[in-house]
Design a protein around this motif. Structure first.
Motif, mmCIF file in Angstrom:
data_model
loop_
_atom_site.group_PDB
_atom_site.id
_atom_site.type_symbol
_atom_site.label_atom_id
_atom_site.label_comp_id
_atom_site.label_asym_id
_atom_site.label_seq_id
_atom_site.Cartn_x
_atom_site.Cartn_y
_atom_site.Cartn_z
ATOM 1 N N ASP A 93 0.815 -1.220 0.000
ATOM 2 C CA ASP A 93 0.000 0.000 0.000
ATOM 3 C C ASP A 93 0.846 1.266 0.000
ATOM 4 O O ASP A 93 0.513 2.238 -0.664
ATOM 5 N N ASN A 94 1.976 1.254 0.680
ATOM 6 C CA ASN A 94 2.820 2.457 0.660
ATOM 7 C C ASN A 94 3.511 2.630 -0.688
ATOM 8 O O ASN A 94 3.670 3.757 -1.158
ATOM 9 N N THR A 95 3.893 1.536 -1.332
ATOM 10 C CA THR A 95 4.476 1.633 -2.675
ATOM 11 C C THR A 95 3.466 2.224 -3.650
ATOM 12 O O THR A 95 3.802 3.088 -4.466
ATOM 13 N N VAL A 96 2.215 1.774 -3.553
ATOM 14 C CA VAL A 96 1.172 2.281 -4.444
ATOM 15 C C VAL A 96 0.921 3.766 -4.198
ATOM 16 O O VAL A 96 0.887 4.566 -5.144
ATOM 17 N N VAL A 97 0.769 4.170 -2.943
ATOM 18 C CA VAL A 97 0.501 5.580 -2.640
ATOM 19 C C VAL A 97 1.650 6.463 -3.115
ATOM 20 O O VAL A 97 1.435 7.516 -3.716
ATOM 21 N N VAL A 98 2.876 6.011 -2.870
ATOM 22 C CA VAL A 98 4.034 6.796 -3.292
ATOM 23 C C VAL A 98 4.124 6.854 -4.823
ATOM 24 O O VAL A 98 4.535 7.871 -5.395
ATOM 25 N N ALA A 99 3.696 5.784 -5.497
ATOM 26 C CA ALA A 99 3.773 5.723 -6.963
ATOM 27 C C ALA A 99 2.701 6.558 -7.667
ATOM 28 O O ALA A 99 2.879 6.936 -8.819
ATOM 29 N N VAL A 100 1.597 6.851 -6.983
ATOM 30 C CA VAL A 100 0.540 7.657 -7.609
ATOM 31 C C VAL A 100 1.016 9.112 -7.653
ATOM 32 O O VAL A 100 1.244 9.720 -6.605
ATOM 33 N N PRO A 101 1.170 9.663 -8.836
ATOM 34 C CA PRO A 101 1.690 11.033 -8.953
ATOM 35 C C PRO A 101 0.857 12.044 -8.146
ATOM 36 O O PRO A 101 -0.357 12.135 -8.303
ATOM 37 N N GLY A 102 1.532 12.747 -7.258
ATOM 38 C CA GLY A 102 0.890 13.803 -6.473
ATOM 39 C C GLY A 102 0.127 13.350 -5.252
ATOM 40 O O GLY A 102 -0.308 14.177 -4.449
ATOM 41 N N ALA A 103 -0.047 12.053 -5.054
ATOM 42 C CA ALA A 103 -0.874 11.570 -3.945
ATOM 43 C C ALA A 103 -0.307 11.952 -2.581
ATOM 44 O O ALA A 103 -1.043 12.367 -1.689
ATOM 45 N N MET A 104 1.006 11.834 -2.428
ATOM 46 C CA MET A 104 1.611 12.136 -1.123
ATOM 47 C C MET A 104 1.587 13.637 -0.825
ATOM 48 O O MET A 104 1.668 14.021 0.334
#
Length: 149
Positions: A93-104
């Protein structure tokens, strides 16, 4: 334990959902708090991971303690039952959130923040499901808490 038994997908899904509940509480709380107080992205991820493990273990321990198991043994059971599942979910889940452009960097009031978080948890469930099924089939993971339900 080397005992192998057939584990249904439904049984694995219940175990994975139980684990996801604790992970999601910690993950969401960590992301919300980290974002709200302006932590750096790495700090927000670390906070989320720590809280995910804490809530994941706490939910398992709650049921085991309710069954009358002493605290020290309940801790060992929770560690054996949940560590691999939580670890898989947190990596995914952290890899996915970090990979989504702008999500963090999206604010708490944005669809991007919440959608990426929900999506990341759904992906984590899908990835952890076969891992949990495999472990339960070998008497490991969530199988160690079945006696206390």
């Amino acid at each position: 334990m080397s005992e192998h038994h057939h584990t249904s997908w439904a049984e694995a899904a219940r175990a994975t959902l139980h684990c996801l509940t604790g992970c999601a509480i910690g993950e969401i709380l960590g992301m919300v708090v980290g974002t709200a107080v302006g932590l750096h992205n790495a700090g927000t991820v670390v906070l989320s991971v720590v809280l995910a493990f804490a809530f994941g273990y706490a939910l398992t321990m709650r049921g085991v303690l309710r069954a009358g198991v002493p605290l020290g043994r309940a801790i060992r059971i929770a560690l054996a039952a949940d560590t691999v599942s939580i670890l898989v979910m947190e990596i995914v889940d952290n890899t996915v959130v970090v990979a989504v452009p702008g999500a963090m960097d999206a604010g708490l009031g944005t669809v991007l923040f919440w959608a990426s978080l929900v999506f990341s948890l759904a992906v984590a469930f899908v990835v952890a499901l076969p891992v949990n099924r495999w472990m339960i089939g070998r008497g490991q993971g969530h199988a160690v808490v079945h006696a206390y339900h």
